[in-house]
Design a protein around this motif. Structure first.
Motif, PDB file in Angstrom:
ATOM      1  N   THR A 117      37.689 -15.087 -26.539  1.00 14.05           N
ATOM      2  CA  THR A 117      38.571 -14.286 -25.691  1.00 14.05           C
ATOM      3  C   THR A 117      39.229 -15.267 -24.725  1.00 14.05           C
ATOM      4  O   THR A 117      38.616 -16.261 -24.330  1.00 14.05           O
ATOM      5  CB  THR A 117      37.784 -13.203 -24.929  1.00 14.05           C
ATOM      6  N   THR A 146      34.156  -9.686 -20.568  1.00 14.74           N
ATOM      7  CA  THR A 146      33.936 -10.229 -21.913  1.00 14.74           C
ATOM      8  C   THR A 146      32.677 -11.090 -21.923  1.00 14.74           C
ATOM      9  O   THR A 146      32.559 -11.995 -21.085  1.00 14.74           O
ATOM     10  CB  THR A 146      35.147 -11.031 -22.441  1.00 14.74           C
ATOM     11  N   MET A 153      37.669  -5.864 -24.715  1.00 13.65           N
ATOM     12  CA  MET A 153      37.484  -7.166 -25.386  1.00 13.65           C
ATOM     13  C   MET A 153      36.096  -7.241 -26.014  1.00 13.65           C
ATOM     14  O   MET A 153      35.928  -7.741 -27.132  1.00 13.65           O
ATOM     15  CB  MET A 153      37.686  -8.309 -24.394  1.00 13.65           C
TER      16      MET A 153
END
Ligand code: F6P
Length: 317
Positions: free
Chosen positions: A2, A60, A10
């Motif tokens: 990411t 994330t 995400m």
């Protein structure tokens, strides 16, 4: 990996990529902190259980960064060397405009199969109707603006609410419509501040007591501060407050729409790699997964329709 600004969903996309790859008998590695982690070789193997219990989490687990070093030739060379060292044979990159611009430059020099997934709250990418995190960010803004309207109503105040969107007004436009804003200022259309002031004047004469102006941070005239100053200049007695929503729009548990979008795109990314697709972004258009070359998705987005802005004025009459 990411990369760039994180966006809610995400993690759900990471989960879908990891599990689809493992289902297909592939080995999966995560890269921490986007391109910076690629340069530093921060690469580790991921198993199916490493992505348990993350579909509902914002942020994330792979962490993210905006890497300055990757903008240099040396940085990109180091990144490629690390991919080779770790035996990486294909990439799935979840990010936005900056991530894909970086990818386009990288792939001019180095060849490795890669699929991009649109991960940004701003929705400033072509090739998809929605980006991962956009729906959640708009819902967060809507919740906040609804609360602001309660207090604006109680005090008969004008409120300027600044939402995120560096070059795109989608969060402003959609949260503004959803909250019944009196006006919306976005980077895609030229803001004539005198028109904005005239509309406030008109509403004042009609004894409209509450005004909510939603302004995208990247509006060509400026953000909440600049708009606030101009309104104060013309209406010195008006009770005005500004609120900048900021990074709360980036966090939080993803909405169902973002979880489903992330799952579909993560699954599609691995299947696309297995079919031999490369250097494309997987997006959703009219409910179908579509693939668009990375260079075409960058710095372009669907035009904002003028009639939407006209509608806002009609509906706030
Ligand atoms: O790209 C997403 C975004 O949230 C923009 O709307 C905003 O301008 C920018 O990221 C803020 O970035 P940072 O978190 O680095 O301050």
């Amino acid at each position: 990996m990411t990369s760039g600004g994180d966006s809610p969903g995400m993690n759900a996309a990471v989960r879908a990529v990891v599990r689809t790859a493992i289902y297909n008998g592939l080995e999966v590695y995560g890269i921490r902190r986007g391109y910076q982690g690629m340069i530093d070789g921060d690469i580790f193997q991921m198993k199916a259980q490493d992505v348990s219990n993350i579909i509902q989490r914002g942020g994330t687990i792979l962490k993210t960064a905006r890497s300055k070093e990757f903008r240099t030739e040396e940085g990109r060379a180091k990144a490629y060397a690390q991919l080779q060292k770790h035996g990486i044979e294909a990439l799935v990159m979840i990010g936005g405009d900056g991530t894909f611009s970086g990818a386009v430059t990288f792939f001019k020099q180095y060849t490795i199969p890669a699929i991009g997934l649109p991960g940004t709250i701003d929705k400033d990418l072509a090739g998809t109707d929605f980006t991962i995190g956009f729906d959640t960010a708009v819902n967060t803004a809507v919740e906040a603006i609804d609360k602001i309207r309660d207090t604006a109503e109680a005090h008969d105040r004008l409120f300027i609410v600044e939402v995120m969107g560096r070059d795109a007004g989608y969060i402003a436009l959609n949260s503004g419509i959803a909250c019944g804003a009196e006006d919306i200022l976005i980077p895609e259309t030229q803001t004539d501040i005198n028109d904005v002031l005239d509309r406030i004047d008109h509403d004042e004469r009609r004894k409209k007591t509450v005004h909510i102006l939603v302004v995208a941070e990247g509006d060509d005239f400026g953000g909440a501060k600049e708009v606030h100053e101009k309104i104060k200049e013309r209406f010195p007695d008006m009770d005005i407050r500004s609120s900048i929503l900021g990074h709360i729009q980036r966090g939080g548990s993803p909405s169902f729409a973002d979880r489903v979008l992330s799952s579909r795109l993560g699954y599609a990314a691995v299947n696309a790699l297995l079919e031999g697709k490369t250097q494309v972004m997987a997006g959703i258009i009219n409910g179908q997964v579509v693939y668009t070359p990375l260079e075409q998705v960058v710095k372009q987005h669907t035009a904002i329709k003028e009639d939407m802005l006209q509608m806002i004025r009609v509906l706030s009459v």
